[in-house]
Design an enzyme around this catalytic site. Structure first.
Site, PDB file in Angstrom:
ATOM      1  CG  PHE A 161       4.785  -1.755  -6.142  1.00 33.03           C
ATOM      2  CD1 PHE A 161       4.583  -0.866  -7.683  1.00 33.03           C
ATOM      3  CD2 PHE A 161       5.279  -2.585  -6.079  1.00 33.03           C
ATOM      4  CE1 PHE A 161       4.549  -1.943  -8.266  1.00 33.03           C
ATOM      5  CE2 PHE A 161       5.648  -4.186  -6.987  1.00 33.03           C
ATOM      6  CZ  PHE A 161       5.017  -3.332  -8.583  1.00 33.03           C
TER       7      PHE A 161
ATOM      8  CG  ASP B 139       2.547  -5.658  -0.078  1.00 35.25           C
ATOM      9  OD1 ASP B 139       3.285  -6.894   0.226  1.00 35.25           O
ATOM     10  OD2 ASP B 139       2.047  -5.378  -1.313  1.00 35.25           O
TER      11      ASP B 139
ATOM     12  CE  LYS C 272      10.094  -8.713  -5.313  1.00 35.64           C
ATOM     13  NZ  LYS C 272       8.913  -7.478  -5.048  1.00 35.64           N
TER      14      LYS C 272
END
Ligand SMILES: *Cc1c(COP(=O)(O)O)cnc(C)c1O
Length: 405
Positions: A138, A223, A252
């Site tokens: 993702f 990532d 995040k």
């Protein structure tokens, strides 16, 4: 506004992109949040791995309040101190030499993809543009990042996809070796697949990837949007996995709840981003950077990271014990405070049961429960989670027995 009114308003006025839980959250403190009716929930979602310091952390609140009063935004036409200080902090504590700031994980990955393409364009010519990513990965919801994401469900209906991506199974070095070609510009992966169901990359696999990339001047992109900022017990997950990337993305947890993303790279790669090649109006604005700087300072002071490491082990142990006691639990996986529990039953039903019992958790996919609490979560709060899961699984066994009679 009462919860019903909020829900009605959302149904009328918001694009229906989210399947939401039926509560309206109004405030939070530490690892607890409170809904409209004053009900308390222990928060094992943490804003989806965002609220690293929990809710209402005094250092974070103070940094935001002070910076908001002084200067919120001026654009990247000018220098601002918080942006430079944050970049210095990230550079001083990572493999990277340079940072580009943006506003989200998807944007950080967009920057990484553009950087990888441009680096290859300049160094190896226009034919080297392909980025190999992982199945079940993702990387975000923009057009480039859904193409990078190896899951059809995020791509469906948005075709044609941006070209230049190839997908291989995670943790399978042979698959990468046979996919690598003259076209390969970069290999991009999450050290732990978060949305894909909490799958940890093997150390040996990463070591092999690093060697392959170094040998062929292919860029290795991590990532760490979900795994970064102390989530796994070290500032970045790669520190524990024994391999350094060439490019890393963060978002995040970086701002502790303020929207900010970052793309970090080695000097030799970052040089291709010259004036005019990439930009973001909001990227690295003083308010977001002041918040991220406060998060970094708390983490680097050490106590919260040590606590997170201990709580990660405590959570993993609690979940593993739960697995031993309940047949519906198939596997427990993760690192630090990024843990997943794979079930034999529908995970969404367990999420709903937990909510009723005052515990917020989240499901990735149909069968995996994901736990990404604030790093300040306490032993007592973890006990609450384990007791709640135990009660739910026991209740299900009883209900099944009743159904047989
Ligand atoms: C959440 C996430 C993203 C996307 O971040 P957004 O801020 O939602 O754009 C990208 N990569 C990983 C690994 C993520 O967990």
């Amino acid at each position: 506004m009462p919860t019903e009114e909020v829900k009605d308003g959302a149904a009328r006025c918001l694009m229906q992109t989210y399947a939401r839980q039926p509560i309206s959250i109004v405030r939070g403190l530490g690892s607890k949040v409170y809904d409209m009716e004053g009900r308390e929930y222990v928060d094992f979602v943490g804003g989806i791995a965002v609220n690293i310091l929990g809710h209402g952390h005094p250092d974070l609140v103070q940094a935001i309040q002070r910076q908001a009063a002084q200067l919120i935004h001026v654009s990247n036409l000018y220098y601002t101190e918080p942006q430079v200080k944050l970049a210095q902090t990230l550079v001083d504590h990572s493999f990277a030499d340079k940072v580009f700031f943006c506003n989200s994980g998807a944007e950080a990955n967009e920057a990484a993809i553009k950087l990888a393409r441009r680096y290859n364009h300049e160094k190896h010519g226009a034919g080297r543009y392909e980025i190999i990513t992982m199945k079940n990965s993702f990387h975000g919801r923009t057009l480039a990042t859904i193409a990078a994401t190896g899951q059809e469900k995020v791509q469906k209906g948005f075709e044609p996809l941006m070209p230049g991506f190839a997908y291989v199974p995670f943790n399978d070095f042979g698959a990468i070796e046979s996919m690598v070609s003259e076209k390969t510009a970069a290999i991009m992966l999450e050290p732990i697949q978060g949305e894909g169901g909490v799958h940890v990359a093997d150390r040996e696999y990463l070591k092999n990837l690093r060697e392959l990339c170094t040998q062929k001047d292919i860029l290795l992109i991590f990532d760490e949007v979900q795994t970064g900022m102390g989530r796994t017990g070290t500032l970045f997950a790669y520190e524990q996995l024994g391999v350094e990337p060439d490019i890393m993305t963060l978002a995040k947890g970086l701002g502790g709840g303020m929207p900010i993303g970052a793309c970090l790279a080695k000097e030799s790669v970052a040089v291709v981003f010259t004036p005019g090649t990439h930009a973001s109006t909001f990227g690295g604005n003083p308010l977001a950077c002041a918040a991220a700087l406060a998060v970094c300072r708390v983490l680097l002071e050490g106590r919260v990271l040590d606590h997170a490491k201990r709580m990660g082990e405590y959570l993993a142990k609690g979940l593993a014990d739960c697995k031993d006691r309940h047949r519906v639990v198939r596997e427990v996986r993760g690192l630090g405070l990024l843990q997943g529990m794979e079930l034999d039953i529908d995970a969404k039903a367990v999420v709903a049961d937990c909510l009723i019992r005052g515990v917020l958790i989240n499901a990735t996919g149909e069968r995996v429960l994901r736990f990404v609490p604030p790093l300040v979560i306490t032993q007592h709060e973890i006990d609450r989670l384990i007791e709640t899961l135990t009660a739910i699984f026991n209740h299900r066994v009883m209900a099944e027995k009743d159904a047989h009679h």
